[in-house]
Design an enzyme around this catalytic site. Sequence first.
Site, PDB file in Angstrom:
ATOM      1  N   GLU A   1      -2.582  -1.647  -3.182  1.00  0.00           N
ATOM      2  CA  GLU A   1      -3.685  -0.880  -2.614  1.00  0.00           C
ATOM      3  C   GLU A   1      -3.357   0.605  -2.638  1.00  0.00           C
ATOM      4  O   GLU A   1      -2.189   0.993  -2.546  1.00  0.00           O
ATOM      5  CB  GLU A   1      -3.921  -1.275  -1.151  1.00  0.00           C
ATOM      6  CG  GLU A   1      -4.269  -2.722  -0.917  1.00  0.00           C
ATOM      7  CD  GLU A   1      -4.472  -3.026   0.551  1.00  0.00           C
ATOM      8  OE1 GLU A   1      -5.068  -4.079   0.843  1.00  0.00           O
ATOM      9  OE2 GLU A   1      -4.017  -2.231   1.401  1.00  0.00           O
TER      10      GLU A   1
ATOM     11  N   HIS B   1      -7.976  -5.705   7.389  1.00  0.00           N
ATOM     12  CA  HIS B   1      -7.762  -4.666   8.388  1.00  0.00           C
ATOM     13  C   HIS B   1      -8.022  -5.230   9.784  1.00  0.00           C
ATOM     14  O   HIS B   1      -9.157  -5.499  10.152  1.00  0.00           O
ATOM     15  CB  HIS B   1      -8.629  -3.421   8.171  1.00  0.00           C
ATOM     16  CG  HIS B   1      -8.014  -2.194   8.794  1.00  0.00           C
ATOM     17  ND1 HIS B   1      -7.183  -1.340   8.098  1.00  0.00           N
ATOM     18  CD2 HIS B   1      -8.069  -1.703  10.045  1.00  0.00           C
ATOM     19  CE1 HIS B   1      -6.779  -0.372   8.887  1.00  0.00           C
ATOM     20  NE2 HIS B   1      -7.302  -0.574  10.088  1.00  0.00           N
TER      21      HIS B   1
ATOM     22  N   HIS C   1       0.861  -1.185   0.000  1.00  0.00           N
ATOM     23  CA  HIS C   1       0.000   0.000   0.000  1.00  0.00           C
ATOM     24  C   HIS C   1       0.896   1.232   0.000  1.00  0.00           C
ATOM     25  O   HIS C   1       1.149   1.835   1.048  1.00  0.00           O
ATOM     26  CB  HIS C   1      -0.913  -0.018   1.229  1.00  0.00           C
ATOM     27  CG  HIS C   1      -1.981   1.024   1.213  1.00  0.00           C
ATOM     28  ND1 HIS C   1      -3.233   0.808   1.738  1.00  0.00           N
ATOM     29  CD2 HIS C   1      -2.000   2.288   0.735  1.00  0.00           C
ATOM     30  CE1 HIS C   1      -3.969   1.897   1.588  1.00  0.00           C
ATOM     31  NE2 HIS C   1      -3.228   2.813   0.988  1.00  0.00           N
TER      32      HIS C   1
END
Length: 237
Positions: free
Chosen positions: A70, A190, A43
Amino acid sequence: MTKLSVNINKIATLRNSRGGNVPDLLKMAKDIEDFGAQGITIHPRPDERHIRYQDARDLKGIVRTEYNIEGNPVEKFMELVLEVKPTQVTLVPDAENAITSNAGWDTVKHKDFLREVITEFKRNGIRTSIFTDPDTKMIEGAVATGTDRVELYTEAYASAYEKGDKSGITPYTEAAKVANSLGLGINAGHDLSLDNVRFFKENIPGLLEVSIGHALIAESLYLGIENVVNMYLNKLK
């Protein structure tokens, strides 16, 4: 079996803290795949405080499993993804100064924007996923964007589970049922951990992939990364 994609951002954070190349991010990615992980996630953020944009390019020649990038589809991010062409791009509406992702997309409000971005990625052969809260309206809205998958934002589930409240899984199960009925693939991520991932997987029909980074790396400090990867794989069977 639900696939495990390991987010290696925290490995980059540790490397960057000393300014050298220890730990070696590329070697770690290869090792994690060798240990059995079915994907690598990164990410990159605009300030490159952990994953650098060059890391994303270098990993393209390293990752042999699924490669997932991401991020918020700002212009710089889109250019990177279109250059690298990973297996999957996961669109996350995080603010530039966010410590970590903290909300899913409003797929109704941002439908036109998301559809334009997703069309471009899919034109280049990149599978798309949208980070969403477990809200059936947001899942239904995702269909109109043309996305291949949604990634369920699991912080609320993890927080409830830690307090002993297993009812926190309910909106996720309902969201998954709607996604399945609409032909959307389901990812999740997450705050998933060794403690809560099995219960989550058992209650999410059609769960294709989980992306886990912070907890997995923290658990590896005690248990070793090869062992932890295989513990996750066992829980995801």
